[in-house]
Design an enzyme around this catalytic site. Structure first.
Site, PDB file in Angstrom:
ATOM      1  N   ASN A 150     -12.881 -26.093  11.541  1.00 25.00           N
ATOM      2  CA  ASN A 150     -13.304 -25.722  12.887  1.00 25.00           C
ATOM      3  C   ASN A 150     -13.455 -26.903  13.822  1.00 25.00           C
ATOM      4  O   ASN A 150     -13.295 -26.766  15.034  1.00 25.00           O
ATOM      5  CB  ASN A 150     -14.616 -24.932  12.836  1.00 25.00           C
ATOM      6  CG  ASN A 150     -15.694 -25.610  12.015  1.00 25.00           C
ATOM      7  OD1 ASN A 150     -15.453 -26.050  10.888  1.00 25.00           O
ATOM      8  ND2 ASN A 150     -16.888 -25.704  12.569  1.00 25.00           N
ATOM      9  N   SER A 198     -13.195 -13.441  11.598  1.00 21.33           N
ATOM     10  CA  SER A 198     -14.256 -13.152  12.560  1.00 21.33           C
ATOM     11  C   SER A 198     -13.640 -12.685  13.866  1.00 21.33           C
ATOM     12  O   SER A 198     -12.669 -13.272  14.344  1.00 21.33           O
ATOM     13  CB  SER A 198     -15.070 -14.427  12.796  1.00 21.33           C
ATOM     14  OG  SER A 198     -15.911 -14.266  13.913  1.00 21.33           O
ATOM     15  N   HIS A 200     -14.835 -12.707  17.032  1.00 18.02           N
ATOM     16  CA  HIS A 200     -15.033 -13.434  18.302  1.00 18.02           C
ATOM     17  C   HIS A 200     -14.242 -14.731  18.388  1.00 18.02           C
ATOM     18  O   HIS A 200     -14.292 -15.409  19.409  1.00 18.02           O
ATOM     19  CB  HIS A 200     -16.526 -13.671  18.567  1.00 18.02           C
ATOM     20  CG  HIS A 200     -17.142 -14.779  17.788  1.00 18.02           C
ATOM     21  ND1 HIS A 200     -17.426 -16.000  18.371  1.00 18.02           N
ATOM     22  CD2 HIS A 200     -17.541 -14.871  16.507  1.00 18.02           C
ATOM     23  CE1 HIS A 200     -17.987 -16.782  17.473  1.00 18.02           C
ATOM     24  NE2 HIS A 200     -18.062 -16.123  16.329  1.00 18.02           N
ATOM     25  N   CYS A 324     -22.237 -24.434  15.848  1.00 18.98           N
ATOM     26  CA  CYS A 324     -23.175 -23.885  14.872  1.00 18.98           C
ATOM     27  C   CYS A 324     -24.123 -24.937  14.349  1.00 18.98           C
ATOM     28  O   CYS A 324     -25.074 -24.639  13.658  1.00 18.98           O
ATOM     29  CB  CYS A 324     -22.424 -23.259  13.711  1.00 18.98           C
ATOM     30  SG  CYS A 324     -21.322 -21.965  14.255  1.00 18.98           S
TER      31      CYS A 324
END
Lengths: 385, 385
Positions: A150, A198, A200, A324
């Site tokens: 990510n 996921s 979103h 996150c």
């Protein structure tokens, strides 16, 4: 508010087509798909359609898809299912650069008596394949490795890893939350046992995820309750969002070429523009094997947070490390694992693009960011031009 | 499709005001609340407002609210938190009439070595308080009892139970998914440690729930991942739905009087109308201590499923037992625990109203249903008029 949004690995705009698909399922077709009446049954059929679309997008069968509340729930479900189905095995394996959804769960399980291995990566963020192979034992219950990082976008060779792991009778799970929709994906060809996605991150809303579980893989539910998802995940289905997710998967399939061409082109232009204009700047992570939409650039001797704040004033939304884990002043665990020097890791910015970004936006960043870096460096005690 | 929807304990229509509140957070304000930029921060502030509204509605502090993916996740989180925080205690206690979210989790934990007690109820669905008190031991980790039963609407005396349980140092959780929004609720006055609620039962969308955790109660996360919800529940927040939930809580507070007057009046009219018109019909559950919106009526010597099908043709949406256990031909575990005779349990229908039901709809059911029952009984081998 007029923003230049290049933070699509944090979350994405819900596509207008997705909103349109979802809307009837709030106030009009609001029935419970488990109900016996036609009103609920109609909703149940739309749910099934969404399951078929989601499955088709990753090359799975509809019954191999379990809808969840988010990518984190998908990861937890997969890892718990693997260890619950192999209670005699007490070793679990992942990498040093995973998303907190996997990393923190592994750290938790390590306190619960599991022997955990965190495979290192090299300076380019590439997985140490030799260490991986050596670490697989008869006691290993599950290997969980992300498909795309990510923070850097670096891709792990999942197609090579999956058979190596499964040949030893070990369950293989991949957190593909960042990879899905950005690169072509076929779970059968890749040979994974379980795969998390996921909503979103692919222009569906927040609050919906899915887990692919290959037919034949032993499973045990994480969220225990009603009979939903064939008894594999309790809780009334998040109908509107699941329908949105199905639509988003259709759109993402249509947009894969755009990702590999237009989005990649814009990302490369941004990267080159910034590297050319800013001395002592560098890309973190393997530039060859990388998502087409992501670039992680270190601007040495400046604080990433200061860069973000200055960009924010101009409406440029980007990120330093993962959203996150934000709120922390520690450099990203991903860049630390890669051995990025402290002075560079602190000044790293992740730009993550989507199909909605424009050439004008990229030009705007290339114009505005270099003077910001220069100004911040003037104030830095460490900077020697 | 024109429907008469009296299945609101299964799920509810999303209120137009809730849809309006949610809409901007899909395509416009789609930022991640964890992001450092203003665009994400704006979303974070709306999330905080929703938390304040949800907390205020049940008399809690905002930081005592954890948003989850559904009521089932709230229940699982509460029960896991209680047993994880009291690892030395191996006894857990609930009732025989819980929702599958609690019932099935208890059955699962019983296989994992927990001693489980399922407290019985009487013919009216009232909890055996003496059995409860006798069953509490020093080894009891958690007592989980629903506030209102989803099938009958019968209320357990939570305000009496909570202090009895907590005085013995036992964690007390209540699944209040069906009670919230239908009766006034104050978690402090009730004295509960944890309380589950669900958005889609109060005119917010499916896919969002909340867990109240009283300040001071030991907690341990169920969904492990990022730092969201103050480290108590990983996963990107379901922003739009949480904002919808906050708005739904505001509306529900405004509508409490309507629930206790207008909705109760319609329910009583429906109940009386059907009991008067249909011989051998009876209400299941304590008619005094019951939700104002629910009636569970047994029409002896007919199959509930056949009644549902015939009503469905007229667009009347109701339920036989819980939608979460439908698909099964077994009579409801709730009615069985109450000792409702087999011939009556099989022919039970749950009507659950909302503020959107009208007098005309109730008149329609009272007109149409009795002839359906009469016709079905004519075909029944057991019916002797």
């Amino acid at each position: 508010m007029d923003v230049v949004y290049v933070d699509n690995n944090a979350t994405t705009r819900v596509a207008p087509e997705v909103i349109e698909a979802m809307l009837p399922y709030f106030g009009q077709w609001f029935g419970n798909p488990s109900s016996m009446h036609t009103f609920g049954g109609t909703v149940g059929r739309k749910l099934q359609e969404a399951r078929e679309k989601t499955a088709a997008f990753i090359g799975a069968q509809p019954e191999e898809i379990i809808f969840t509340g988010c990518g984190t729930e998908s990861d937890s479900t997969a890892i718990h299912a693997a260890i619950a189905s192999n209670p005699e095995k007490k070793h679990i394996l992942t990498s040093r650069v995973e998303h907190p959804a996997v990393k923190n769960l592994f750290e938790h399980l390590s306190k619960k008596g599991y022997r955990t291995t965190f495979i290192p990566v090299d300076r380019q963020g590439r997985l140490d394949m030799e260490a991986l192979e050596k670490s697989l034992t008869e006691d290993t219950a599950v290997v969980s490795l992300m498909w795309a990082n990510n923070e850097t976008g670096v891709l792990f060779p999942i197609e090579t890893i999956a058979p190596m792991v499964r040949d030893r009778g070990i369950v293989f799970h991949t957190d593909a939350v960042q990879a899905v929709g950005k690169i072509p994906m076929d779970v059968k060809a890749a040979g994974v046992d379980m795969l998390s996605l996921s909503g979103h991150k692919i222009h569906a809303p927040k609050g919906v995820g899915a887990l692919y579980v290959r037919k034949g893989v032993k499973y045990s539910p994480f969220l225990i309750g009603g009979h939903q998802e064939r008894g594999r995940r309790g809780g009334t289905e998040n109908v509107a969002s699941i329908i949105g997710m199905g639509r988003a998967c259709e759109l993402a399939a249509d947009h894969l070429k755009m990702q590999s061409e237009r989005v990649r082109g814009l990302r490369d232009k941004l990267e080159k523009g910034l590297l050319d204009a800013v001395p002592k700047s560098m890309v973190n992570g393997d530039r060859e094997n990388r998502l087409p939409n992501t670039t992680n650039i270190s601007f040495e001797y400046v604080e990433g947070e200061s860069i973000l704040l200055m960009m924010d004033r101009l409406g440029i939304c980007a990120s330093s490390g993962s959203a996150c884990t934000s709120g922390s002043l520690e450099p990203s665990h991903v860049l630390r694992a890669m051995g990025v020097p402290f002075t560079a890791a602190h000044g790293s910015i992740r730009f993550s693009l989507s199909i909605y970004n424009t050439e004008q936006e990229i030009d705007f960043i290339i114009e505005k960011l270099p003077p910001i870096i220069a100004k911040l460096r003037e104030m830095s005690p460490f900077w020697k031009p």
